[in-house]
Design a protein around this motif. Structure first.
Motif, mmCIF file in Angstrom:
data_model
loop_
_atom_site.group_PDB
_atom_site.id
_atom_site.type_symbol
_atom_site.label_atom_id
_atom_site.label_comp_id
_atom_site.label_asym_id
_atom_site.label_seq_id
_atom_site.Cartn_x
_atom_site.Cartn_y
_atom_site.Cartn_z
ATOM 1 N N TYR A 46 0.933 5.652 -0.054
ATOM 2 C CA TYR A 46 0.468 6.758 0.326
ATOM 3 C C TYR A 46 1.275 7.892 0.355
ATOM 4 O O TYR A 46 2.466 7.934 0.731
ATOM 5 C CB TYR A 46 -0.071 6.798 1.741
ATOM 6 C CG TYR A 46 -1.000 8.273 2.059
ATOM 7 C CD1 TYR A 46 -2.284 8.419 1.837
ATOM 8 C CD2 TYR A 46 -0.137 9.221 2.736
ATOM 9 C CE1 TYR A 46 -2.889 9.722 2.137
ATOM 10 C CE2 TYR A 46 -0.867 10.273 3.042
ATOM 11 C CZ TYR A 46 -2.153 10.443 2.935
ATOM 12 O OH TYR A 46 -2.610 11.709 3.019
ATOM 13 N N GLN A 58 0.794 -1.193 0.098
ATOM 14 C CA GLN A 58 -0.027 0.060 -0.060
ATOM 15 C C GLN A 58 0.858 1.323 0.213
ATOM 16 O O GLN A 58 2.045 1.308 0.799
ATOM 17 C CB GLN A 58 -0.972 0.002 1.230
ATOM 18 C CG GLN A 58 -1.825 -1.343 1.214
ATOM 19 C CD GLN A 58 -2.560 -1.160 2.860
ATOM 20 O OE1 GLN A 58 -2.207 -0.496 3.726
ATOM 21 N NE2 GLN A 58 -3.737 -2.057 2.619
ATOM 22 N N SER A 77 1.914 12.057 0.425
ATOM 23 C CA SER A 77 1.514 13.382 0.424
ATOM 24 C C SER A 77 2.706 14.213 0.340
ATOM 25 O O SER A 77 3.745 14.023 0.096
ATOM 26 C CB SER A 77 1.094 13.492 1.847
ATOM 27 O OG SER A 77 1.998 13.787 2.806
ATOM 28 N N HIS A 128 -10.793 7.453 1.608
ATOM 29 C CA HIS A 128 -9.428 6.833 1.843
ATOM 30 C C HIS A 128 -8.882 7.053 0.500
ATOM 31 O O HIS A 128 -9.475 7.022 -0.587
ATOM 32 C CB HIS A 128 -9.428 5.371 2.358
ATOM 33 C CG HIS A 128 -10.142 5.539 3.671
ATOM 34 N ND1 HIS A 128 -9.447 5.649 4.946
ATOM 35 C CD2 HIS A 128 -11.581 5.083 3.905
ATOM 36 C CE1 HIS A 128 -10.503 5.362 5.797
ATOM 37 N NE2 HIS A 128 -11.719 5.163 5.492
ATOM 38 N N ARG A 129 -7.506 7.291 0.599
ATOM 39 C CA ARG A 129 -6.831 7.412 -0.843
ATOM 40 C C ARG A 129 -6.201 6.082 -1.326
ATOM 41 O O ARG A 129 -5.970 5.255 -0.761
ATOM 42 C CB ARG A 129 -5.682 8.423 -0.264
ATOM 43 C CG ARG A 129 -6.315 9.446 0.674
ATOM 44 C CD ARG A 129 -5.543 10.809 0.360
ATOM 45 N NE ARG A 129 -6.334 11.824 1.185
ATOM 46 C CZ ARG A 129 -5.777 12.895 0.965
ATOM 47 N NH1 ARG A 129 -4.919 13.186 0.295
ATOM 48 N NH2 ARG A 129 -6.541 13.834 1.612
ATOM 49 N N GLN A 130 -6.230 6.426 -2.603
ATOM 50 C CA GLN A 130 -5.302 5.367 -3.573
ATOM 51 C C GLN A 130 -4.376 6.010 -4.266
ATOM 52 O O GLN A 130 -4.913 6.950 -5.010
ATOM 53 C CB GLN A 130 -6.424 4.561 -4.331
ATOM 54 C CG GLN A 130 -6.005 3.411 -4.815
ATOM 55 C CD GLN A 130 -6.990 2.482 -5.239
ATOM 56 O OE1 GLN A 130 -7.980 2.862 -5.686
ATOM 57 N NE2 GLN A 130 -6.479 1.154 -5.598
ATOM 58 N N VAL A 131 -3.111 5.511 -4.242
ATOM 59 C CA VAL A 131 -2.010 6.219 -4.973
ATOM 60 C C VAL A 131 -2.386 6.244 -6.510
ATOM 61 O O VAL A 131 -2.318 7.357 -7.165
ATOM 62 C CB VAL A 131 -0.948 5.514 -4.669
ATOM 63 C CG1 VAL A 131 0.304 5.968 -5.483
ATOM 64 C CG2 VAL A 131 -0.438 5.749 -3.272
ATOM 65 N N ASP A 165 -6.385 5.932 5.421
ATOM 66 C CA ASP A 165 -6.087 7.416 5.606
ATOM 67 C C ASP A 165 -5.023 7.266 6.777
ATOM 68 O O ASP A 165 -5.256 7.113 7.818
ATOM 69 C CB ASP A 165 -7.257 8.231 5.907
ATOM 70 C CG ASP A 165 -6.909 9.587 5.855
ATOM 71 O OD1 ASP A 165 -5.557 10.092 5.939
ATOM 72 O OD2 ASP A 165 -7.845 10.554 5.400
#
Lengths: 481, 98
Positions: free
Chosen positions: A36, A34, A38, A433-436, A141
């Motif tokens: 992430y 996974q 930022s 929630h985030r997904q790259v 997240d």
């Protein structure tokens, strides 16, 4: 390898990239990782066996069957690559990203991390060794981990200057504009009641004031007390309407009342009232009330207001306090050591002085004593070294940190509830929630961060369920009678 | 407090608990305005309506119920308000020095 071998290799048809990668996925269900990304951190979570030789986490024997059912059998290791606070500068990794294949966002990661962990230049030839490479999945997240926020630099540029709620505490709240104004030194830097109440509530929480007989009331309490002084018991019911206020004020020995000199104003101009903040400290056991003011201690008008508030509290609690004015308080202008001229330091003065006194009282309590303080001690100003700039920075950081904690708690709760309810990965993604893979275009090495990238920052991003979310139109009608 | 009364002094009808709408008094010492509002309606509507009527800037006033600050996202149900309850309005206070 001979020339004929090479010749034979060239005859083998090239395969599509995805097909090629697929063959390298010997254990597709367990080797997923996974990602992430930022502005301020790069996070990768994977099972770690192939990279660091980590064995899967074992579930302790004492764990209940129910918990085991709800947990995954193999746990993820999470690596966070982020700037060190000690470096005191933005590391290049936050703005420079290694991109080996611009068509494939899986390759995007910080330079130093890329060298260690991600294979370089993809080759899509049958005879080439297969690359260790797996599909990334959604990373729940990471803002739900409070520790990740330590990498934040508390940049106020991430907060829009509007009236949206920035932090909502049980007893007070502050909006974005007031929050940003805390660090200003011009007329905008004059603190509002919200900007005074929120830091004081955080202070009360930090020092566990209510558990130790210390009460720091909201600034509006002074308004209510002044009304009691002004109108008296007009309903002739022994102030029955002030039951909650009475209960709150009578629950502690030490009471701090921040007060504004606009408490006797009735403004219909649609703007705020008042010019100056000060406070009253009351020791109910000693029946002493001390008025502490950084500018107008000598002024009769301000003295009268403070005396009125103290008098009203005595009336409400049926107690009698001896009122006195403290003369050892530092002067907010002459004694201010701020390197920048601060036009409105009385708010920071009130907050910091209450903090010092609370810490003092708590320190004595921890030593088994109770502080019997009537006045500030001689030389208090010298030891205080009042610096409104430093205080403003501290207040700002405290509020920012509290917001991060609140956000982390909310997100963690949401995530845990969703996980325990058995929500599948794709449903988590829908919940914010985030997904790259779905991230915006990566930042190319050497380029400046774009506005869109800012919006992906770990900090100051409004959570999906924040109270500051827009107010939905309500179907109910309001009618004037 | 003034002769405007305080929240706890208001008469509360016996059957108010079952009604879908509540009558709420909003007072700022000078003025009193009554609103009928649904239990589940956000109080932001009421606050905006009061400020509109009185020509006040919503950002410069504070609403209190039973001595506690009221948020725009609160509603009568979440605050356990009853028919006839009062919201107090106070001006925002500001200070820096002189």
């Amino acid at each position: 390898m001979t020339r004929s071998d090479i010749s034979n290799l060239e005859k083998i048809p090239r395969t599509a990239k995805e097909e090629h990668y697929k063959r390298s996925r010997s254990c597709p269900k367990t080797k997923n990782f996974q990602l992430y990304r930022s502005k301020k951190a790069f996070v990768i979570a994977e099972r770690g066996e192939h990279r660091a030789g980590l064995i899967p986490t074992q579930v302790p024997e004492s764990t209940s069957a129910e918990v085991i059912r709800n947990l995954r059998k193999r746990r993820y290791s999470v690596d966070v690559n982020a700037p060190s606070k000690l470096e005191n500068k933005r590391p290049k990794m936050t703005r420079a990203w290694a991109i080996d294949d611009t068509n494939d966002k899986l390759e995007v990661c910080p330079l130093n991390f890329a060298r260690e962990s991600v294979a370089s230049v993809p080759v899509y030839n049958e005879a080439e060794p297969m690359r260790q490479r797996e599909r990334s999945t959604a990373f729940p997240d990471p803002r739900r981990y409070w520790n990740l926020y330590q990498f934040d630099t508390l940049q106020d540029t991430d907060v829009p200057s509007d009236s949206s709620c920035h932090l909502d505490l049980p007893g007070s709240s502050i909006n974005n504009e007031d929050f940003l104004n805390i660090r200003k030194f011009d007329i905008d830097g004059w603190l509002t009641d919200n900007s005074v109440d929120v830091p004081l509530e955080l202070l009360s929480r930090k020092y566990k004031c209510q558990e130790h007989g210390i009460e720091i009331v909201q600034s509006l309490m002074a308004v209510q007390l002044y009304q009691i002084y002004r109108w008296g018991d007009s309903n002739r019911d022994n102030f029955a309407g002030y039951g909650l206020e009475r209960e709150r004020l009578s629950s502690s020995r030490h009471v701090f009342i921040p007060m504004n000199d606009g408490i006797d104003e009735i403004s219909n101009e649609g703007s705020g009232c008042g010019l100056h903040w000060s406070f009253v400290y009351i020791d109910r056991e000693l029946c002493q009330a001390t008025y502490i003011d950084s500018l107008f201690a000598f002024d009769a008008y301000h003295q009268r207001l403070a005396a009125a508030v103290v008098d009203a509290m005595g009336t409400l609690l049926e107690e009698d306090y001896e009122f006195s004015i403290d003369w050892n308080s530092p002067d907010q202008l002459k004694d201010n050591r701020s390197p920048v001229f601060d036009i409105g330091p009385c708010g920071p003065f009130v907050i910091e002085t209450i903090r010092i006194l609370v810490a003092w009282i708590r320190g004595e309590q921890d030593a088994g004593n109770e502080l019997d303080m009537i006045w500030l001690p001689d030389g208090f100003g010298e030891e205080y070294r009042f610096d409104s700039k430093r205080i403003r920075e501290g207040i700002f950081a405290d509020i920012a940190r509290a917001r991060m904690e609140e956000t982390a708690k909310k997100l963690a709760k949401q995530h845990d509830e969703a996980a325990l309810a058995g929500v599948k990965g794709n449903e988590l993604e829908k919940e914010g929630h985030r997904q790259v893979e779905e991230a915006s275009e990566p930042i190319v090495a050497g380029q400046e961060s774009s506005g869109e990238e800012d919006a992906e920052g770990l900090v100051f991003v409004t959570p999906p369920t924040s109270v500051s979310s827009s107010f939905e139109a309500d179907q109910a009608k309001i009618e004037d009678e | 407090m003034s002769d405007n009364g305080s929240p706890s002094n208001m008469q509360k009808p016996e059957d108010a608990g079952q009604s879908e709408h509540l009558n709420i008094k909003v007072t700022d010492n000078n003025n009193e305005v009554f609103f009928k509002i649904k239990r589940t309606t956000q109080l932001k509507k009421l606050m905006d309506a009061f400020c509109d009527r009185q020509g006040k800037n919503p950002a410069s006033v504070r609403f209190l119920f039973d001595g506690a600050r009221v948020q725009p996202t609160d509603n009568p149900e979440s605050l356990d308000m009853q028919d006839g309850d009062t919201l107090e309005v106070h001006q925002e206070q500001i200070g820096g020095g002189c």
